[in-house]
Each structure stands twice: as C-alpha cells, then as structure tokens.
Design an enzyme around this catalytic site. Structure first.
Site, PDB file in Angstrom:
ATOM      1  N   HIS A 142      -2.886  22.541  -2.536  1.00  0.00           N
ATOM      2  CA  HIS A 142      -3.188  21.150  -2.165  1.00  0.00           C
ATOM      3  C   HIS A 142      -4.013  21.102  -0.875  1.00  0.00           C
ATOM      4  CE1 HIS A 142      -2.759  16.872  -1.418  1.00  0.00           C
ATOM      5  NE2 HIS A 142      -2.230  17.135  -0.237  1.00  0.00           N
ATOM      6  N   SER A 266       7.065   4.962   0.431  1.00  0.00           N
ATOM      7  CA  SER A 266       7.343   6.259  -0.182  1.00  0.00           C
ATOM      8  C   SER A 266       8.610   6.081  -1.004  1.00  0.00           C
ATOM      9  CB  SER A 266       7.576   7.340   0.882  1.00  0.00           C
ATOM     10  OG  SER A 266       6.468   7.424   1.753  1.00  0.00           O
ATOM     11  N   THR A 358       2.414  17.247  -0.853  1.00  0.00           N
ATOM     12  CA  THR A 358       2.008  17.297  -2.259  1.00  0.00           C
ATOM     13  C   THR A 358       2.093  18.718  -2.773  1.00  0.00           C
ATOM     14  OG1 THR A 358       0.468  15.528  -1.777  1.00  0.00           O
ATOM     15  CG2 THR A 358       0.130  16.726  -3.842  1.00  0.00           C
TER      16      THR A 358
HETATM   17 MN    MN Z   1       2.781  13.328   1.692  1.00  0.00          MN
END
Ligand code: MN
Length: 430
Positions: A142, A266, A358
């Site tokens: 990522h 989130s 991620t």
């Molecule tokens: Mn993040």
C-alpha cells in the site's frame, strides 16, 4: 494458563451454521442494547447473542474474580483493563457453559430466556470508549502504491519507511460501529492544473481495508513496552473501514500528514475477536530487510492469517467484491507497532485503538483502497449492476468481512457495513 476455549473439538448446544464466523471457539466480546432497552456486555455463538451481565448476576461466573457490575456497563474498558488472565478465565467459562455436554444452563428454560437473544432483538454499540486512536501505515504494498501515485516511482517509499512503523494520531470522536451511515465530507481541494484551492464536496471518497487492535492498560508515562511483552496488552481485533477523502488528503497532507481527509468517519465491526481466539492462525510476517533496530526485533510468528474482503453495494443492487486481501501481508506487525508507539514513554490505555493502515496484497485484485484499485481514477471497476466505480458514489454501501480458517475451524469477524450519504444538509436536520 491454557486456553481451553480454543479446543477445536468442542461443539455447542446452541445452533451454529457450518460457515458461521462465530463457532463456540470464537467467543468475541461486544456491547449491545437488549430488547428491553438495557445496555449490556455480551458475546455471540452462531446467531445467538448472550447477555454476560445477566449470566454474571445468575452466578455463572462464580469463582472468577470479577466485580459485580463488570458486564453491566456500556463499554468493555473496565473488563479489558482486568487483563489477559481474566479474559481467559471468562472465555473458558463461557465455552464450558455452552458446551454440548453441559446441561446446567441448557436445561434451565427460565435462565435461558433471560440471557439469550436473537440478533434481531439487539442493537450493537461501539464496544469500547476509544480514548486514543492511532493509525499505522504498515503494508509495504500500500505504501509503495500510494507513494508512486503521490510522488513518483523514485520516491515511493520514504527513507524512514523500512526502519519504523509509520503512524499518525487520529481522532476517536468519529469512530462509529457498523450500520451507521456516513456523509460525504466537504473541504478544500486543489483541482488539477489550478493554483488556488476550492471548497466543496469531496469528489474522491474512498474506503481503506484495515484491521484495528484494542489495547488494555499497558504502561505508565515514561515506560516503554518491550516488544516481547507487547502482545499481552492486546485484547483483540476488529475490522476497520478508515473512510478517506483522497482529494482533501492530497492537498492538506504536507508536511504534518493526514487531517480532515481522514477524520470524518471510521467504521468498525462491533464484535472484538480476542487475540487468544486467533492463536491457532499465527503465521510469519514478511521478511524484513534491512533488519530493524534492536527494540523492533522479535521472535516467533507475529502475524495472523486473516482473509479480508471489501465489497461495494450500489443502492438497490447486488454487492460486488472489489478486493481480497489478508492481514498477513502487513510488513510491520502489531507487537512492533505497540513497542514502537511506547518506546518514547507514551502511555497506552484500556480501550485505545490502533489501525493497521490499508492492507494491500501483492496483486492488483488485493489492493485495499479504491485509490489503488482504480489507480487514482485511471481505471474503472465494473459493478454487477452494469455501472462502474472509480471511487465511492452517494448511497453506495461498503462492506468488509474477515475470517481465519484452518483444519475445519473458522473464526470470523462478521462484517462492517456502512452507507455513504450525500453531503450533510442542514435543512433536513430536525
Ligand atoms: Mn487509514
């Protein structure tokens, strides 16, 4: 102490579907509102939710040192602060109580009516009061992909990346449980070719396929946690969709890192799966080269084989899986993250949450964000309903799932599912 709750041969007198994420070997912890509007701490076997507050009042935890109200709370923080020995005693006891061969509760109709709930009778809440939230950037794939897009191939990984688990302090105020919708954020962006910014709705709303771990009280101010002890302070994990606005992020992130492009929402899955339950699924982390400094060196298998996927479900249409990844792809493991986070003496408390960053795998179908899947919007991802996506549209629902499976035992996380709504409209608020 042995973790008898993990015995793979045990079956429960409660019904468990063959592909359930929640067999009797899981025993996760969560907080829910019951059909009588009472908030309680609970666990889940199959599709049955179990009220631990009621079980405790009925004496089923006798012999385990617990305060009377430990499960009659609206967060798990105090239970988590009791430490790993207590978590194990409680998981082991629940496992014995619901074992097929144990009739003490199974044959007590009145008590069963008090403690057992169907999932449609409860409403899951945030499992912990998250005091502090940190997000790492632990997947090499990522970080490399994003680095190439933002800075070019030559400067993809910054010089520090291979030497420390890069992270930033996020906001816990916008962490929400699965099911709560999210408004498209507005903010400043710099349109391509422009020299001054504009204000408006983000055009590039994205998900980040992550997991997050929840800690217990770990250390006092000034006291680092040695890497070999770090896992003792990790209670468990949840699925984590770290919603991101890529256009806001791109304009604002220099030099202090993520800010408003990240902290609007989130989403987490509501059941915390304990590190103990994941014990059978340990695997090696990717080989680290160069070797990290001594305080980040570890022994043993420090990652877990957890299969992850992300789907997009357009409004009134079927969902399309857009990514399949795995927790084991993370370059920096949780023990390294916690050791690094505290090496300067920063205290970590019960209920703190640390995101993995991620988690992208090595192949294009395992990238953990639309930014990477669409390669910053250069490619379209086909949906089953015939439409295409580069980022997330209004009214799309993003769903993440995750589970481990080995030798016929499956331990899963359920899902984190949330819909993106259009920008907040003050006229619609009553
Ligand atoms: Mn993040």
């Amino acid at each position: 102490m042995s973790i008898s709750a993990n015995n793979p041969d045990r079956t429960s007198w409660l019904h468990v579907d063959k592909n359930s994420d929640f067999p009797i070997q899981n025993i996760p912890f969560g907080v829910f509102l019951t059909r009588d509007d009472i908030i309680t701490i609970g666990t889940r076997i199959g599709d049955t939710a179990i009220d631990l507050g009621a079980l405790h009042q009925l004496g089923y935890f006798d012999g385990i040192p617990l305060t009377d109200d430990i499960f009659l709370q609206d967060t798990l923080n105090d239970f988590i602060a009791d430490g790993r020995k207590t978590w194990r005693l409680v998981r082991n006891r629940i496992s014995e109580l619901f074992d097929s061969n144990n009739t003490s509760l199974k044959n007590n109709k009145k008590n069963k009516e008090t403690v057992l709930f169907r999932l449609d009778e409860i409403e899951m809440q945030l499992p912990a009061q998250i005091g502090d939230y940190t997000d790492f950037y632990a997947s090499k794939e990522h970080a490399t992909n994003v680095g190439i897009m933002f800075r070019g191939v030559e400067n993809a990984l910054m010089p520090n990346w291979l030497h420390l688990p890069v992270g930033y302090h996020g906001r816990s105020s916008s962490i929400i449980p699965s099911g709560i919708p999210v408004h498209r954020p507005q903010g400043q962006t710099l349109p391509a070719g422009a020299t001054s910014p504009v204000f408006g709705p983000s055009k590039l709303v994205d998900f980040e396929l992550e997991m997050a771990f929840i800690t217990t009280d770990a250390n006092d101010l000034g006291e680092p946690i040695p890497i070999e002890e770090a896992e003792e302070y990790i209670f468990g994990l949840v699925l984590f969709n770290d919603w991101s606005a890529r256009d806001i992020q791109k304009w604002e992130y220099v030099p202090l890192g993520p800010f408003l492009g990240k902290n609007f929402a989130s989403s987490i899955s509501p059941w915390i799966v304990t590190l103990d339950a994941l014990e059978p699924f340990r695997v090696d982390t990717p080989k680290q080269d160069p070797q990290p400094l001594e305080y980040l060196q570890f022994k043993g298998k420090k990652s877990f084989d957890i299969k992850l996927e992300a789907s997009i479900q357009p409004k009134n249409a079927k969902e399309t899986i857009v990514s399949k990844s795995n927790f084991k792809y993370m370059y920096w493991n949780m023990a390294q993250q916690l050791a690094h986070h505290t090496v300067n003496g920063c205290p970590v408390n019960s209920g703190d949450m640390m995101g993995s960053g991620t988690i992208s795998g090595p192949t294009e179908d395992s990238y953990g964000s639309m930014l990477e899947l669409s390669w910053k919007g250069e490619k379209s991802i086909p949906m089953k309903d015939g439409t295409e996506r580069k980022f997330i549209n209004d009214y799309d629902t993003v769903i993440m799932r995750g589970y481990s499976e080995k030798d016929g035992t499956r331990i899963g996380f359920g899902e984190v599912k949330s819909q993106l709504l259009p920008i907040f409209n003050p006229k619609k608020k009553k």
